[in-house]
Scaffold this motif. Structure first.
Motif, PDB file in Angstrom:
ATOM      1  N   LYS A 182     -15.818  -4.680  33.111  1.00 47.53           N
ATOM      2  CA  LYS A 182     -15.098  -3.827  32.212  1.00 47.53           C
ATOM      3  C   LYS A 182     -13.829  -4.483  31.413  1.00 47.53           C
ATOM      4  CE  LYS A 182     -14.441   1.338  33.342  1.00 47.53           C
ATOM      5  NZ  LYS A 182     -14.082   1.677  34.366  1.00 47.53           N
ATOM      6  N   ILE A 183     -13.035  -5.192  31.978  1.00 52.53           N
ATOM      7  CA  ILE A 183     -12.030  -6.201  31.110  1.00 52.53           C
ATOM      8  C   ILE A 183     -12.817  -6.840  30.186  1.00 52.53           C
ATOM      9  CG2 ILE A 183     -10.166  -7.624  31.281  1.00 52.53           C
ATOM     10  CD1 ILE A 183      -9.369  -5.402  32.568  1.00 52.53           C
ATOM     11  N   ALA A 184     -13.862  -7.533  30.808  1.00 49.15           N
ATOM     12  CA  ALA A 184     -14.755  -8.586  29.869  1.00 49.15           C
ATOM     13  C   ALA A 184     -14.848  -7.990  28.262  1.00 49.15           C
ATOM     14  CB  ALA A 184     -15.754  -8.972  30.508  1.00 49.15           C
ATOM     15  N   LYS A 185     -15.364  -6.414  28.396  1.00 49.29           N
ATOM     16  CA  LYS A 185     -15.591  -5.898  27.368  1.00 49.29           C
ATOM     17  C   LYS A 185     -14.523  -5.613  26.502  1.00 49.29           C
ATOM     18  CE  LYS A 185     -19.666  -3.472  29.043  1.00 49.29           C
ATOM     19  NZ  LYS A 185     -20.317  -2.274  29.481  1.00 49.29           N
ATOM     20  N   ILE A 186     -13.179  -5.733  27.026  1.00 45.38           N
ATOM     21  CA  ILE A 186     -11.954  -5.549  26.092  1.00 45.38           C
ATOM     22  C   ILE A 186     -11.729  -6.857  25.734  1.00 45.38           C
ATOM     23  CG2 ILE A 186      -9.442  -5.370  26.287  1.00 45.38           C
ATOM     24  CD1 ILE A 186      -9.964  -3.126  28.776  1.00 45.38           C
ATOM     25  N   VAL A 187     -11.986  -8.109  26.455  1.00 44.94           N
ATOM     26  CA  VAL A 187     -11.559  -9.342  25.998  1.00 44.94           C
ATOM     27  C   VAL A 187     -12.829  -9.642  25.035  1.00 44.94           C
ATOM     28  CG1 VAL A 187     -11.770 -11.896  26.574  1.00 44.94           C
ATOM     29  CG2 VAL A 187     -10.939 -10.189  28.197  1.00 44.94           C
ATOM     30  N   PHE A 188     -14.148  -9.303  25.020  1.00 43.69           N
ATOM     31  CA  PHE A 188     -14.899  -9.473  24.154  1.00 43.69           C
ATOM     32  C   PHE A 188     -14.712  -8.993  22.725  1.00 43.69           C
ATOM     33  CE2 PHE A 188     -18.799  -8.483  22.001  1.00 43.69           C
ATOM     34  CZ  PHE A 188     -19.567  -9.843  21.755  1.00 43.69           C
ATOM     35  N   GLU A 189     -14.152  -7.586  22.691  1.00 39.74           N
ATOM     36  CA  GLU A 189     -13.718  -7.038  21.339  1.00 39.74           C
ATOM     37  C   GLU A 189     -12.698  -7.934  20.718  1.00 39.74           C
ATOM     38  OE1 GLU A 189     -13.807  -3.798  19.754  1.00 39.74           O
ATOM     39  OE2 GLU A 189     -15.615  -3.579  21.416  1.00 39.74           O
ATOM     40  N   THR A 209      -5.901 -10.904  33.691  1.00 38.77           N
ATOM     41  CA  THR A 209      -6.778 -11.379  35.039  1.00 38.77           C
ATOM     42  C   THR A 209      -6.820 -10.436  36.013  1.00 38.77           C
ATOM     43  OG1 THR A 209      -5.182 -13.367  34.418  1.00 38.77           O
ATOM     44  CG2 THR A 209      -6.471 -13.524  36.472  1.00 38.77           C
ATOM     45  N   GLN A 210      -7.780 -10.503  36.580  1.00 37.60           N
ATOM     46  CA  GLN A 210      -8.236  -9.691  37.701  1.00 37.60           C
ATOM     47  C   GLN A 210      -7.362  -9.750  38.912  1.00 37.60           C
ATOM     48  OE1 GLN A 210     -12.272  -8.177  38.285  1.00 37.60           O
ATOM     49  NE2 GLN A 210     -12.587  -9.791  39.593  1.00 37.60           N
ATOM     50  N   ILE A 211      -7.058  -8.759  39.386  1.00 38.66           N
ATOM     51  CA  ILE A 211      -6.239  -8.727  40.683  1.00 38.66           C
ATOM     52  C   ILE A 211      -7.039  -8.779  41.920  1.00 38.66           C
ATOM     53  CG2 ILE A 211      -4.289  -7.757  41.901  1.00 38.66           C
ATOM     54  CD1 ILE A 211      -3.628  -6.035  39.267  1.00 38.66           C
ATOM     55  N   SER A 212      -7.049  -9.887  42.447  1.00 36.50           N
ATOM     56  CA  SER A 212      -7.943 -10.047  43.700  1.00 36.50           C
ATOM     57  C   SER A 212      -7.017 -10.299  44.935  1.00 36.50           C
ATOM     58  CB  SER A 212      -8.768 -11.270  43.523  1.00 36.50           C
ATOM     59  OG  SER A 212      -9.763 -11.006  42.691  1.00 36.50           O
ATOM     60  N   ASP A 213      -5.639 -10.171  44.711  1.00 34.16           N
ATOM     61  CA  ASP A 213      -4.754 -10.352  45.969  1.00 34.16           C
ATOM     62  C   ASP A 213      -4.708  -9.128  46.696  1.00 34.16           C
ATOM     63  OD1 ASP A 213      -2.612 -11.417  47.582  1.00 34.16           O
ATOM     64  OD2 ASP A 213      -1.338 -10.096  46.204  1.00 34.16           O
ATOM     65  N   LYS A 258      -6.888   2.990  37.284  1.00 32.72           N
ATOM     66  CA  LYS A 258      -5.959   3.243  36.150  1.00 32.72           C
ATOM     67  C   LYS A 258      -4.815   2.532  36.376  1.00 32.72           C
ATOM     68  CE  LYS A 258      -4.491   7.620  34.050  1.00 32.72           C
ATOM     69  NZ  LYS A 258      -4.459   9.003  34.481  1.00 32.72           N
ATOM     70  N   LYS A 259      -4.094   2.873  37.824  1.00 32.80           N
ATOM     71  CA  LYS A 259      -2.819   2.344  38.011  1.00 32.80           C
ATOM     72  C   LYS A 259      -2.850   0.742  37.775  1.00 32.80           C
ATOM     73  CE  LYS A 259      -1.554   5.193  41.724  1.00 32.80           C
ATOM     74  NZ  LYS A 259       0.108   5.551  41.156  1.00 32.80           N
ATOM     75  N   SER A 260      -4.134   0.159  38.009  1.00 36.95           N
ATOM     76  CA  SER A 260      -3.856  -1.592  37.882  1.00 36.95           C
ATOM     77  C   SER A 260      -4.436  -1.846  36.422  1.00 36.95           C
ATOM     78  CB  SER A 260      -4.854  -2.048  39.002  1.00 36.95           C
ATOM     79  OG  SER A 260      -6.202  -1.736  38.713  1.00 36.95           O
ATOM     80  N   LYS A 261      -4.417  -0.824  35.440  1.00 34.83           N
ATOM     81  CA  LYS A 261      -4.866  -1.037  34.202  1.00 34.83           C
ATOM     82  C   LYS A 261      -6.391  -1.877  34.061  1.00 34.83           C
ATOM     83  CE  LYS A 261      -0.115  -1.439  32.165  1.00 34.83           C
ATOM     84  NZ  LYS A 261       0.533  -1.929  33.122  1.00 34.83           N
ATOM     85  N   GLY A 262      -7.069  -1.201  35.044  1.00 37.86           N
ATOM     86  CA  GLY A 262      -8.459  -2.138  35.207  1.00 37.86           C
ATOM     87  C   GLY A 262      -8.860  -3.175  35.895  1.00 37.86           C
ATOM     88  N   GLN A 263      -7.482  -3.613  36.155  1.00 36.51           N
ATOM     89  CA  GLN A 263      -7.463  -5.136  36.662  1.00 36.51           C
ATOM     90  C   GLN A 263      -7.778  -5.599  38.211  1.00 36.51           C
ATOM     91  OE1 GLN A 263      -4.162  -5.569  33.661  1.00 36.51           O
ATOM     92  NE2 GLN A 263      -4.315  -7.768  34.691  1.00 36.51           N
ATOM     93  N   ALA A 264      -7.737  -4.262  38.775  1.00 32.39           N
ATOM     94  CA  ALA A 264      -8.070  -4.630  40.208  1.00 32.39           C
ATOM     95  C   ALA A 264      -9.612  -4.946  40.530  1.00 32.39           C
ATOM     96  CB  ALA A 264      -7.864  -3.384  41.193  1.00 32.39           C
ATOM     97  N   ASN A 265      -9.716  -6.045  41.348  1.00 34.68           N
ATOM     98  CA  ASN A 265     -10.865  -6.201  41.812  1.00 34.68           C
ATOM     99  C   ASN A 265     -11.858  -5.173  42.532  1.00 34.68           C
ATOM    100  OD1 ASN A 265     -13.481  -7.219  43.142  1.00 34.68           O
ATOM    101  ND2 ASN A 265     -12.580  -9.476  43.228  1.00 34.68           N
ATOM    102  N   PRO A 266     -12.849  -4.532  41.609  1.00 33.03           N
ATOM    103  CA  PRO A 266     -13.601  -3.429  42.241  1.00 33.03           C
ATOM    104  C   PRO A 266     -14.309  -3.180  43.552  1.00 33.03           C
ATOM    105  CG  PRO A 266     -14.478  -3.988  39.816  1.00 33.03           C
ATOM    106  CD  PRO A 266     -13.487  -5.236  40.264  1.00 33.03           C
ATOM    107  N   GLN A 267     -14.876  -4.468  43.806  1.00 29.29           N
ATOM    108  CA  GLN A 267     -15.290  -4.587  45.234  1.00 29.29           C
ATOM    109  C   GLN A 267     -14.273  -4.569  46.469  1.00 29.29           C
ATOM    110  OE1 GLN A 267     -16.486  -7.251  42.704  1.00 29.29           O
ATOM    111  NE2 GLN A 267     -18.243  -6.373  42.418  1.00 29.29           N
ATOM    112  N   LEU A 268     -13.257  -5.465  45.868  1.00 25.29           N
ATOM    113  CA  LEU A 268     -12.192  -5.232  46.793  1.00 25.29           C
ATOM    114  C   LEU A 268     -11.603  -3.830  47.162  1.00 25.29           C
ATOM    115  CD1 LEU A 268     -11.397  -7.821  48.252  1.00 25.29           C
ATOM    116  CD2 LEU A 268      -9.457  -8.261  46.761  1.00 25.29           C
TER     117      LEU A 268
END
Ligand code: ADP
Ligand code: MG
Ligand code: ZN
Length: 484
Positions: free
Chosen positions: A394-401, A420-424, A463-473
């Protein structure tokens, strides 16, 4: 009412991709001031002697070799006499008995099945000038003559009457265009008039051996137009037959706006062009080494490249087809792949990004992939950032724009924007707890067995993580917490 079979043969003219015209040194550049790009030869001054452009012969032989033609080593030219208001000398230099290429083949795929279409010949000839009947939107009551195009080299390819439907003709022209584009021997864009097509159409009762009377539709300038014109013409001819009428051999014009063909002139009996050997161009033999060298220059063609993409890169038929039908796209893909550190896991993701995100942007801004603001190296970088979990899709799409807007490096954008994705785990656990607390309804639903209710909570975490939380985690942690 009897059933009919459609019979189609095509005559395709393609402008040869050379810097200069075929019998003089004038440039082939498009769009110059009318008549500024002419000399004594291409403006047909009496006594001017044509000089053959070797590159034009090379282009035709190379095209012939790619389409499995026999190459005729003897090169001869003929004069075709005709009253041409756009060729002042009133004959066209062309080839008659001995075209450069005879008996070629092209394979098309129709309903998943391959069909070989035999091609009669490819020969070399010169283009005519252009008659101008309007300036801007002002219609003239006289005609102007622009000779800039006169003398540009054309290759004319003539098929056997072996195409059996509008779709077969459509496939044939697309495949031909792809191959010629791979070879670089013509730019063959129909919109710019660099590829023009005459379409011969007839019908015959199924089972009848003899061909019916044909109609020739002249100067088509789009491939889908060819398909539509054949479909229209077949219906018209059936109606003539079924109402007891007789077809006449004639030339018709396609009126694209109305979607119909109109009679232009009848063609009873062949025109006598009084061909004779062109005395100003001495016949000569092509050396074997000339043909062998060109053979070596024939690149891997679309079909072979597609098969290799499926085999080596494990791509679907659809992706491989998309990537290889235009050479520049296939080149971009392989450049990107070669820049990748983890080639094996990138193949599919890269194909997806090119066929969706990148192609949508390029189409919208009418940009050719060779001028893509996102370089193949930068797209590879983006893919590896997704693969190593630095950013989500999802973030990649924003970066790509942003990459597309500013032609910049994805790493730089991610750093600048803090994407950066939050994986912590501990950070994600905290956000998950908040989301669970704020959404008791979804929690209750989940606990009562409605597993899909988790979606609302995942959404809130993202939403709270602005799309940055690692979805699998996020999923893993939420399930753990909710099942407690
Ligand atoms: P011309 O130079 O008068 O146009 P050609 O013999 O060179 O005539 O044929 C031109 C094209 O017409 C070829 O592509 C050929 O396959 C096609 N053709 C010939 N006969 C028929 C027919 N009965 N129906 C459809 N196409 C035909
Ligand atoms: Mg013809
Ligand atoms: Zn010239």
């Amino acid at each position: 009412m009897s059933k009919y079979e459609t019979v189609v043969g095509l005559e395709v003219h393609m402008q040869i991709n050379t810097k200069s015209k075929v019998f003089c040194e004038c440039s082939t550049q498009f769009g110059l001031e009318p008549n500024s790009n002419t000399c004594v030869i291409c403006s047909s001054q009496p006594g001017a002697i044509p000089i053959l452009n070797k590159k034009a012969v090379e282009a035709i032989v190379k095209t012939g070799l790619a389409l499995n033609f026999d190459i005729n080593k003897q090169c001869t030219f003929a004069r075709k006499q005709y009253f041409y208001p756009d060729v002042a000398k009133n004959y066209q230099i062309t080839q008659l008995d001995m075209p450069l290429c005879s008996r070629g083949k092209l394979t098309i795929t129709i309903d998943g099945k391959e069909k070989v279409i035999n091609i009669t010949r490819i020969h070399l000839e010169e283009d005519a000038g252009k008659l101008v009947h309007e300036i801007g939107s002002r219609k003239l009551d006289y005609s102007l003559l622009d000779l800039n195009r006169a003398g540009i080299g054309l290759m004319e390819l003539v098929t056997e009457p072996e195409l059996r439907s509008p779709d077969e003709a459509f496939e044939f022209l697309n495949e031909l265009q792809n191959i010629v584009e791979y070879l670089g021997t013509s730019e063959c864009s129909m919109e710019e008039g660099k590829m023009r097509c005459d379409v011969n159409v007839s019908i015959r009762p199924v089972g009848q051996r003899e061909f019916g009377t044909r109609v020739e539709i002249k100067n088509m300038n789009s491939i889908s137009g060819v398909r539509d014109a054949i479909a229209y013409e077949v219906e018209r001819q059936k109606e003539v037959f079924n109402s007891g009428g007789k077809l006449v051999q004639e030339t018709r014009l396609w009126e694209a706006k109305e979607g119909i063909t109109k009679s232009m002139r009848s063609k009873e009996g062949a025109l006598d062009y009084r061909y004779f050997p062109e005395p100003d161009l001495v016949p000569f033999d092509l050396p074997d080494s000339f043909i062998e060298d060109l053979h070596k220059q024939v690149p891997e063609l679309p079909k072979a490249r597609k098969a290799r993409f499926i085999k080596d890169y494990n791509l679907s038929e659809y992706d491989a087809d998309y990537l290889t039908s235009v050479k520049m796209v296939a080149d971009y893909y392989e450049e990107a792949l070669n820049a990748s550190k983890d080639k094996k896991s990138s193949t599919k993701l890269l194909a997806n990004w090119i066929s969706t995100e990148l192609s949508a942007k390029l189409n919208a801004s009418k940009t050719c992939i060779t001028k893509s603001p996102v370089s193949s190296q930068n797209l590879t970088k983006l893919i590896s950032l997704i693969l190593d979990g630095t950013i989500s899709g999802k973030i990649a799409k924003i970066v790509f724009e942003e990459m597309y807007e500013k032609s910049s490096d994805p790493q730089k954008i991610i750093k600048e924007k803090g994407l950066t994705q939050i994986s912590d785990e501990s950070t994600i656990i905290k956000i998950c707890q908040e989301a669970i607390f704020e959404n008791p309804k979804a929690v209750a639903e989940f606990k009562s067995g409605k597993e899909r209710a988790i979606g609302a909570i995942v959404g809130l975490v993202m939403k709270k993580s602005k799309g940055q939380a690692n979805p699998q985690l996020v999923n893993k942690i939420l399930i753990e917490k909710l099942k407690d």
